[in-house]
Design a protein around this motif. Structure first.
Motif, PDB file in Angstrom:
ATOM      1  N   HIS A 120       0.838  -1.202   0.000  1.00 38.36           N
ATOM      2  CA  HIS A 120       0.000   0.000   0.000  1.00 38.36           C
ATOM      3  C   HIS A 120       0.871   1.250   0.000  1.00 38.36           C
ATOM      4  O   HIS A 120       1.758   1.413   0.836  1.00 38.36           O
ATOM      5  CB  HIS A 120      -0.918   0.012   1.224  1.00 38.36           C
ATOM      6  CG  HIS A 120      -1.989  -1.029   1.182  1.00 38.36           C
ATOM      7  ND1 HIS A 120      -3.023  -1.072   2.103  1.00 38.36           N
ATOM      8  CD2 HIS A 120      -2.207  -2.066   0.324  1.00 38.36           C
ATOM      9  CE1 HIS A 120      -3.816  -2.092   1.824  1.00 38.36           C
ATOM     10  NE2 HIS A 120      -3.340  -2.710   0.752  1.00 38.36           N
ATOM     11  N   GLY A 121       0.625   2.136  -0.946  1.00 33.22           N
ATOM     12  CA  GLY A 121       1.348   3.397  -1.004  1.00 33.22           C
ATOM     13  C   GLY A 121       2.841   3.257  -1.223  1.00 33.22           C
ATOM     14  O   GLY A 121       3.615   4.154  -0.868  1.00 33.22           O
ATOM     15  N   LYS A 122       3.259   2.191  -1.847  1.00 32.02           N
ATOM     16  CA  LYS A 122       4.694   1.922  -1.991  1.00 32.02           C
ATOM     17  C   LYS A 122       5.306   2.592  -3.212  1.00 32.02           C
ATOM     18  O   LYS A 122       6.505   2.902  -3.214  1.00 32.02           O
ATOM     19  CB  LYS A 122       4.933   0.410  -2.060  1.00 32.02           C
ATOM     20  CG  LYS A 122       6.403   0.038  -2.199  1.00 32.02           C
ATOM     21  CD  LYS A 122       6.619  -1.466  -2.172  1.00 32.02           C
ATOM     22  CE  LYS A 122       8.106  -1.800  -2.326  1.00 32.02           C
ATOM     23  NZ  LYS A 122       8.364  -3.259  -2.274  1.00 32.02           N
ATOM     24  N   ASP A 124       5.810   5.207  -6.637  1.00 26.02           N
ATOM     25  CA  ASP A 124       5.642   6.526  -7.243  1.00 26.02           C
ATOM     26  C   ASP A 124       4.849   6.431  -8.544  1.00 26.02           C
ATOM     27  O   ASP A 124       4.112   7.353  -8.896  1.00 26.02           O
ATOM     28  CB  ASP A 124       7.011   7.146  -7.550  1.00 26.02           C
ATOM     29  CG  ASP A 124       7.835   7.358  -6.297  1.00 26.02           C
ATOM     30  OD1 ASP A 124       7.421   8.173  -5.456  1.00 26.02           O
ATOM     31  OD2 ASP A 124       8.898   6.704  -6.167  1.00 26.02           O
ATOM     32  N   ARG A 147      -4.529   1.676  -4.706  1.00 25.25           N
ATOM     33  CA  ARG A 147      -4.004   1.494  -3.360  1.00 25.25           C
ATOM     34  C   ARG A 147      -2.476   1.493  -3.341  1.00 25.25           C
ATOM     35  O   ARG A 147      -1.844   1.953  -2.378  1.00 25.25           O
ATOM     36  CB  ARG A 147      -4.523   0.171  -2.774  1.00 25.25           C
ATOM     37  CG  ARG A 147      -4.147  -0.070  -1.327  1.00 25.25           C
ATOM     38  CD  ARG A 147      -4.735   0.972  -0.404  1.00 25.25           C
ATOM     39  NE  ARG A 147      -6.177   0.833  -0.244  1.00 25.25           N
ATOM     40  CZ  ARG A 147      -6.982   1.794   0.200  1.00 25.25           C
ATOM     41  NH1 ARG A 147      -6.468   2.973   0.515  1.00 25.25           N
ATOM     42  NH2 ARG A 147      -8.280   1.597   0.314  1.00 25.25           N
ATOM     43  N   VAL A 149      -0.352   3.139  -5.241  1.00 28.73           N
ATOM     44  CA  VAL A 149       0.280   4.424  -5.551  1.00 28.73           C
ATOM     45  C   VAL A 149       0.355   5.269  -4.285  1.00 28.73           C
ATOM     46  O   VAL A 149      -0.620   5.366  -3.540  1.00 28.73           O
ATOM     47  CB  VAL A 149      -0.527   5.186  -6.623  1.00 28.73           C
ATOM     48  CG1 VAL A 149       0.139   6.525  -6.953  1.00 28.73           C
ATOM     49  CG2 VAL A 149      -0.673   4.354  -7.886  1.00 28.73           C
ATOM     50  N   ARG A 150       1.498   5.883  -4.050  1.00 32.38           N
ATOM     51  CA  ARG A 150       1.605   6.791  -2.907  1.00 32.38           C
ATOM     52  C   ARG A 150       1.055   8.158  -3.294  1.00 32.38           C
ATOM     53  O   ARG A 150       1.033   8.522  -4.479  1.00 32.38           O
ATOM     54  CB  ARG A 150       3.056   6.895  -2.422  1.00 32.38           C
ATOM     55  CG  ARG A 150       4.035   7.457  -3.423  1.00 32.38           C
ATOM     56  CD  ARG A 150       5.397   7.726  -2.761  1.00 32.38           C
ATOM     57  NE  ARG A 150       5.934   6.582  -2.060  1.00 32.38           N
ATOM     58  CZ  ARG A 150       6.990   5.877  -2.446  1.00 32.38           C
ATOM     59  NH1 ARG A 150       7.621   6.214  -3.557  1.00 32.38           N
ATOM     60  NH2 ARG A 150       7.414   4.862  -1.745  1.00 32.38           N
ATOM     61  N   PRO A 151       0.569   8.953  -2.328  1.00 30.80           N
ATOM     62  CA  PRO A 151       0.082  10.301  -2.637  1.00 30.80           C
ATOM     63  C   PRO A 151       1.140  11.112  -3.381  1.00 30.80           C
ATOM     64  O   PRO A 151       2.311  11.114  -3.013  1.00 30.80           O
ATOM     65  CB  PRO A 151      -0.224  10.884  -1.258  1.00 30.80           C
ATOM     66  CG  PRO A 151      -0.562   9.686  -0.421  1.00 30.80           C
ATOM     67  CD  PRO A 151       0.364   8.605  -0.906  1.00 30.80           C
ATOM     68  N   LYS A 226      -2.375  10.782  -7.872  1.00 28.40           N
ATOM     69  CA  LYS A 226      -3.052  10.593  -6.590  1.00 28.40           C
ATOM     70  C   LYS A 226      -2.846  11.820  -5.719  1.00 28.40           C
ATOM     71  O   LYS A 226      -1.719  12.177  -5.370  1.00 28.40           O
ATOM     72  CB  LYS A 226      -2.509   9.348  -5.889  1.00 28.40           C
ATOM     73  CG  LYS A 226      -3.308   8.925  -4.665  1.00 28.40           C
ATOM     74  CD  LYS A 226      -2.792   7.596  -4.150  1.00 28.40           C
ATOM     75  CE  LYS A 226      -3.689   6.984  -3.107  1.00 28.40           C
ATOM     76  NZ  LYS A 226      -3.208   5.642  -2.699  1.00 28.40           N
ATOM     77  N   GLU A 228      -4.627  12.340  -2.682  1.00 27.92           N
ATOM     78  CA  GLU A 228      -4.759  12.035  -1.268  1.00 27.92           C
ATOM     79  C   GLU A 228      -5.060  10.564  -1.080  1.00 27.92           C
ATOM     80  O   GLU A 228      -5.572   9.892  -1.985  1.00 27.92           O
ATOM     81  CB  GLU A 228      -5.883  12.867  -0.644  1.00 27.92           C
ATOM     82  CG  GLU A 228      -7.249  12.617  -1.276  1.00 27.92           C
ATOM     83  CD  GLU A 228      -8.335  13.519  -0.700  1.00 27.92           C
ATOM     84  OE1 GLU A 228      -7.995  14.557  -0.131  1.00 27.92           O
ATOM     85  OE2 GLU A 228      -9.509  13.159  -0.822  1.00 27.92           O
ATOM     86  N   GLU A 229      -4.719  10.078   0.096  1.00 26.17           N
ATOM     87  CA  GLU A 229      -4.994   8.680   0.438  1.00 26.17           C
ATOM     88  C   GLU A 229      -6.423   8.561   0.959  1.00 26.17           C
ATOM     89  O   GLU A 229      -6.884   9.413   1.720  1.00 26.17           O
ATOM     90  CB  GLU A 229      -4.002   8.189   1.489  1.00 26.17           C
ATOM     91  CG  GLU A 229      -4.053   6.688   1.731  1.00 26.17           C
ATOM     92  CD  GLU A 229      -3.639   5.910   0.506  1.00 26.17           C
ATOM     93  OE1 GLU A 229      -4.553   5.364  -0.156  1.00 26.17           O
ATOM     94  OE2 GLU A 229      -2.444   5.843   0.208  1.00 26.17           O
TER      95      GLU A 229
END
Length: 248
Positions: A120-122, A124, A147, A149-151, A226, A228-229
């Protein structure tokens, strides 16, 4: 699945992003091991300041891959490994996710099932070069992409618009617009292009939600960032049906 000049045209905009350039390492996830079938002319066009010939490492089955993708051996001197290809963009670490081992380094994952929290969020950049249309639970596949992709990061889909029996699905722009806009992303680009290996893609604009027709087979190239999460994702109602009063 594979990358051509059409994809390089999009990647150019992604990897020149100021925030990405500031990162010590750019983390990329490719859904599936993409075959990079790009002409030497395209490398000269997009990487004129890079010694691409010394960076790219040829795959041992280059001749077979060229035949599969109808590539011209006289114009394509290398079909590189994904790891060496992404080094053209700087200090890029690339992971490959697939449902089975192919080259041997893949993260084995059924995209129809939730990905582990460790992913999760790993990343770019998450690149779908033609995978999600082959996943039976495509809704879960899109949620997994969002899920991972990081912000501040990017999701890129290159998927079929009208290639019957190529995969389980052909995708409409409204699917990606409605899903990503409802779940904390901004849409940066959504264009179509005819199939085939091209150095200079003839992109055409795709209406976000309106009906349209195209005569020949084409793919959609969709790029979003992205913002925001979100703890949970919304399953969107198709945008054209959201104003009930229009249908009374």
């Amino acid at each position: 699945m594979g990358f051509s000049g059409s994809d390089l045209s999009i990647f150019k905009d992604v990897f020149k992003d100021a925030a990405l350039k500031e990162r010590a390492q750019i983390d990329v996830l490719s859904l599936g091991y993409a075959d990079v079938v790009v002409s030497d002319a395209a490398y000269y066009k997009y990487f004129r300041r890079v010694d691409w010939k010394s960076i790219l490492k040829d795959r041992p089955n280059r001749e077979a891959l060229l035949k599969i993708h109808s590539g011209d051996p006289s114009a394509i001197s290398v079909v590189p490994t994904l790891e060496s290809f992404f080094k053209l963009y700087g200090n890029v670490n690339v992971d490959i996710m697939d449902y089975a081992q192919y080259e041997g380094s893949e993260i084995v994952q059924d995209l129809g099932e939730p990905v582990p929290e460790t992913l999760h969020g790993k990343y770019d950049v998450v690149i779908d070069g033609g995978t999600t249309e082959h996943v039976f639970d495509i809704a879960r596949a899109l949620m997994n992409c969002a899920r991972m992709v990081r912000p501040g990061g990017f999701i890129y889909h290159a998927v079929p618009l009208n290639m019957l029996n190529h995969g389980f699905f052909n995708l409409s722009p409204t699917l990606l617009y409605d899903f990503y806009l409802d779940n904390g992303f901004e849409v940066l680009k959504c264009v179509g292009v005819g199939k085939g290996i091209v150095d200079v893609p003839a992109f055409f604009d795709l209406p976000p939600t309106q009906r349209f027709k195209i005569n020949d087979e084409a793919t959609m190239h969709f790029l979003a960032r992205k913002l925001e999460e979100r703890e949970t994702f919304v399953k969107p109602v198709q945008r054209k049906y959201r104003n009930i009063d229009l249908w009374r």
